[in-house]
Motif scaffolding. Structure first.
Motif, PDB file in Angstrom:
ATOM      1  N   ALA B 140      27.491  11.004  64.419  1.00  0.00           N
ATOM      2  CA  ALA B 140      26.401  11.883  63.859  1.00  0.00           C
ATOM      3  C   ALA B 140      27.097  12.554  62.687  1.00  0.00           C
ATOM      4  N   TYR B 144      25.933  12.073  59.010  1.00  0.00           N
ATOM      5  CA  TYR B 144      25.460  13.233  58.301  1.00  0.00           C
ATOM      6  C   TYR B 144      26.345  13.415  57.026  1.00  0.00           C
ATOM      7  N   ALA B 172      23.943  15.939  71.423  1.00  0.00           N
ATOM      8  CA  ALA B 172      23.914  15.009  70.202  1.00  0.00           C
ATOM      9  C   ALA B 172      22.387  14.241  70.315  1.00  0.00           C
ATOM     10  N   PHE B 175      20.324  16.770  68.578  1.00  0.00           N
ATOM     11  CA  PHE B 175      20.773  17.056  66.919  1.00  0.00           C
ATOM     12  C   PHE B 175      20.462  16.047  66.107  1.00  0.00           C
ATOM     13  N   ARG B 179      18.147  16.320  62.693  1.00  0.00           N
ATOM     14  CA  ARG B 179      18.500  16.402  61.384  1.00  0.00           C
ATOM     15  C   ARG B 179      18.220  15.006  60.741  1.00  0.00           C
TER      16      ARG B 179
END
Lengths: 318, 292
Positions: B140, B144, B172, B175, B179
Motif C-alpha cells: 500500500a 501510494y 490494510a 486503508f 485511499r
C-alpha cells in the motif's frame, strides 16, 4: 557554573509540529502519516500547507508503519506519527521487520511519552519505548529536551538516511535551547562543567538536571551536566571524558530503569571505565493517573531526586 | 539458464514453471528445510507475473535491472515470505541474480535467507517478510508513493489465506480502497491449508471474497494452477484497476502442485523431501532450462 534561562515554557510536541511545518516548506520528499491524532501531534500547519503530503491512516498503527516502509521506496521520507505507546510497543514487530531489519528510511515520531502524559494513566504512559527501540539493530533513538531542540531534531532527522525513533511529550517545559542551535545526531551537549559528579539526562529530565546542578552548587558540589538527546548511537566519548574527570555519574530519564539511558551509560562505563553510577528513572513500575507534576514527584523524577542520587554516588567514590 | 526480457506467450510459461518447481524441491532438499508446499502452489502465478504480466526495468540488452526504489516499473511484494523458494527461483530464472546461487538457500552467509530479506542485498527483494500480515501494508505504501510520484506502474502483493487471520491485513484492506489505491493488485493464495491443518478448521476465514468486496475491493477469482486462466485474470485485474478501486484476486491453488504426493495435504507446508522423495518428485517435473 553557566546559568540557563528561558523566556517561556513550551511543549516538545509543538517543537515537532514547528519542525514539520518547516520541513513541509524545505523538503518536498517529506510525507507525514498519522493514526488519528493530528491535533495531539501538532501537524495542523504541515497538513494545511501540504494536504497532498499528509496520509491519515486512522486507528491502525501497524498498517501505518508498513505504509511508511513502502513509501520510502519512492524516495519519499515518511514521518509516521502517533502516541509513543502506539508507535513503539504496539507495533514493535512491524518496526522490527519492515523498518529496522529492512533498513527503511522511516522516521517514527511519537508524542506523549512517559509519565507526563498525565491523567490518561498507565495504559498510555509508555516507559519502555527507549528500551525496545534501542534494542533494534540500526535504529537511532532520540529524546530531545525542549521545544527548540525537538524542532531542530525533527529537521535534522529528515536529512539523515535510516530509521529513527524520535520521542517527545505533552507538557510545557522550559525552552532554553538556543533557537539557532543545530542538532547533531549522536553528539551529546555539555551544559555545565564540574569536577565532582557527572549528570547525564535526557528529555524532560534535562531541565531537572540543570535545577539539580544549582541545588548541588549551593552545597558546594560541582556537577557536570550533559544533555544526552541521542540515546542511540550513544556519545560514548562524551560520557567517558566526563566520568574520567568526575569519577561517578547519575543518569536521569522519564523511562524505566530497565533498558533506558541509565542502562546504556552503565554498559559504557562497565566496559570501559567502571565507576559508581546511580539512576533516576522509574523502577520496574507502571504509572497511574495524576497531573504530570504529581506523577514526576511520586515516581521520583525530580531535581531533588537527582540531588539525592548525586550526593549518594559521590559517597561511593573510593 | 536465465531468461532475458521477453514478454512470454502463455504457452511458453509452462516450461519455466516446470523448471521453477524443480528448483523449489531441490532447494529445500539441499538444506533439508524450507516450505515447498505453498511454493509449488504459487509457482504458476509468480512465473506469470515475472515473465508476462509485470513491466520490469531492463537495460538495452533486455536484462532486468534492480534498484531499490522501483520507480518506473511494476513491483511485487511477497507477504507470505515463507514461500521464498518460489520467489528466489523465479527471480534467478528472470535474471536478477545467478541461478547457481539457488544452491546457497538457507545456508550460512547466503543472500537467500530463509525468509526474504534486504540486509544481504539480494536483487529483487525490497522488504523483509516472514512475520505474516505485513506485506499488504508495505505494498500500500509503495502504491501510494507511485501515486504521489505520478508513476503509472502497478504494485502486486501475494498473501497466504492462513495469513488472512492476521489483524493487520484488515487494517490494510480498509486503508487501500479508502485511499483509492487502484494501482494495487492483491492476490490471495487460497489453498485452504496452514501449518496446523485446514484453514477453515484452524480459524475459518469464511467468505474472503465477500469480505474484500465489503471493504471496497473489486474481487476476481481464478484457478492459480491454470496458466491460461492466470494470464487472463491478471489481464482482467489490470484492466479493472485505474477505476478507483483496488483489485483482489482470490486464487485457488493446490498446495504442492506438480508433485503428486505433496498435493491434497498440509503435510508439505514446511517439510523438505528426503533423497527418495526428491527423486520421485523430480521424475514428475521436466528439466526445461537446466538445473542449477
Amino acid at each position: 557554573m553557566k546559568t540557563y534561562t528561558f523566556t517561556e515554557k513550551k511543549d516538545t510536541r509543538s517543537g515537532f509540529g514547528a519542525g514539520m511545518a518547516e520541513l513541509g516548506r524545505s523538503h518536498p520528499d517529506v510525507v507525514a502519516l498519522c493514526a488519528d491524532l493530528v491535533a495531539s501531534l501538532k501537524l495542523d500547519t504541515f497538513i494545511k500547507e501540504n494536504p497532498d503530503r499528509f496520509i491519515q491512516c486512522g486507528i491502525a498503527e501497524a498498517n501505518m508503519i508498513g505504509v511508511a516502509a513502502g513509501l520510502t521506496l519512492n524516495g519519499l521520507i515518511p514521518f509516521a506519527t502517533t502516541f509513543a505507546n502506539f508507535g513503539s510497543s504496539r507495533v514493535l514487530d512491524q518496526i522490527r521487520q519492515a523498518v529496522a531489519y529492512s533498513n527503511k528510511n522511516v522516521k517514527i515520531c511519537v508524542s506523549h511519552a512517559g509519565l507526563t502524559l498525565g491523567e490518561d494513566g498507565a495504559t498510555h504512559q509508555v516507559l519502555e519505548d527507549i528500551s525496545m527501540m534501542k534494542a533494534l539493530p540500526g535504529m537511532t533513538v532520540i529524546n530531545p529536551c525542549d521545544f527548540n531542540q525537538t524542532k531542530a531534531a525533527t529537521i535534522a532527522i529528515a536529512d539523515y538516511e535510516g530509521p529513527v525513533y524520535l520521542r517527545f511529550g505533552r507538557p510545557v517545559v522550559p525552552n532554553f535551547t538556543p533557537a539557532d542551535q543545530p542538532f547533531e545526531i549522536g553528539k551529546a551537549i555539555l551544559l555545565n562543567e564540574g569536577a565532582d559528579v557527572s549528570i547525564f539526562a535526557t528529555g524532560h529530565m534535562v531541565w531537572q538536571a540543570l535545577e539539580a546542578g544549582k541545588l548541588l552548587a549551593e552545597q558546594g558540589v560541582e556537577a557536570e551536566i550533559t544533555n544526552i538527546h541521542t540515546i542511540k548511537p550513544l556519545d560514548k566519548e562524551a560520557i567517558l571524558a566526563s566520568v574520567s574527570k568526575t569519577g561517578c555519574a547519575v543518569t536521569a530519564e522519564e523511562h524505566q530503569m530497565n533498558g533506558g539511558l541509565g542502562d546504556s551509560v552503565a554498559q559504557v562505563l562497565a566496559l570501559n571505565h567502571p565507576a559508581p553510577l546511580e539512576m533516576v528513572a522509574v523502577n520496574d513500575s507502571f504509572g497511574e493517573s495524576g497531573t504530570p507534576e504529581q506523577l514526576m514527584e511520586k515516581y521520583g523524577l525530580t531535581a531533588a531526586s537527582i540531588v539525592a542520587k548525586a550526593l549518594a554516588v559521590i559517597q561511593r567514590k573510593k | 539458464m536465465i531468461l532475458k526480457n521477453k514478454r512470454m506467450e502463455t504457452s511458453e510459461l509452462a516450461k519455466v514453471a516446470s523448471q521453477v518447481r524443480r528448483d523449489i524441491v531441490r532447494m529445500v532438499h539441499g538444506v533439508a528445510s524450507g516450505h515447498p508446499g505453498g511454493s509449488l502452489g504459487c509457482t504458476d502465478v509468480l512465473v506469470s507475473l515475472y515473465f508476462q504480466a509485470m513491466n520490469l526495468k531492463t537495460d538495452d540488452q533486455g536484462s532486468v535491472v534492480f534498484d531499490m526504489s522501483g520507480s518506473g516499473e511494476d513491483l511485487f511484494f511477497l507477504s507470505n515470505g515463507h514461500i521464498s523458494p518460489v520467489l528466489y527461483s523465479v527471480l534467478a530464472r528472470r535474471g536478477y541474480f545467478p541461478v547457481s546461487e539457488l544452491a546457497t538457500f538457507r545456508k550460512l552467509n547466503s543472500r537467500l535467507q530463509g525468509h526474504p530479506a534486504t540486509a544481504e542485498h539480494l536483487p529483487g527483494i525490497r522488504i523483509a517478510s516472514g512475520s505474516l500480515g505485513q506485506g499488504l501494508s508495505v505494498a500500500a505504501g509503495a502504491a501510494y508513493g507511485k501515486k504521489i510520484r505520478n508513476d503509472p506502474h502497478r504494485v502486486y502483493c501475494l498473501m497466504g489465506d492462513g495469513e488472512q487471520q492476521e489483524g493487520q491485513i484488515w487494517e490494510a484492506a480498509a486503508f487501500i480502497p479508502h485511499r483509492k489505491l487502484d494501482n494495487l493488485i492483491a492476490i490471495i493464495d487460497f489453498n485452504g491449508q496452514q501449518i496446523d491443518g485446514p484453514t477453515d478448521v484452524v480459524l475459518n476465514n469464511r467468505d474472503l471474497g465477500a469480505k474484500y468486496e465489503a471493504f471496497g475491493w473489486t474481487v476476481l477469482h481464478m484457478d492459480g494452477n491454470n496458466l491460461e486462466e492466470v494470464a487472463s485474470t491478471l489481464k482482467a485485474a489490470q484492466e479493472a484497476g485505474g477505476q478507483g478501486a483496488p483489485v483482489c484476486i482470490i486464487m485457488k491453488t493446490e498446495m504442492g502442485q506438480g508433485v503428486d504426493f505433496m498435493m491434497h495435504t498440509h503435510k508439505w507446508h514446511g517439510t523438505a523431501p528426503n533423497n527418495e522423495q526428491l527423486t520421485a518428485a523430480l521424475a514428475q517435473l521436466e528439466e526445461t532450462l537446466s538445473d542449477y
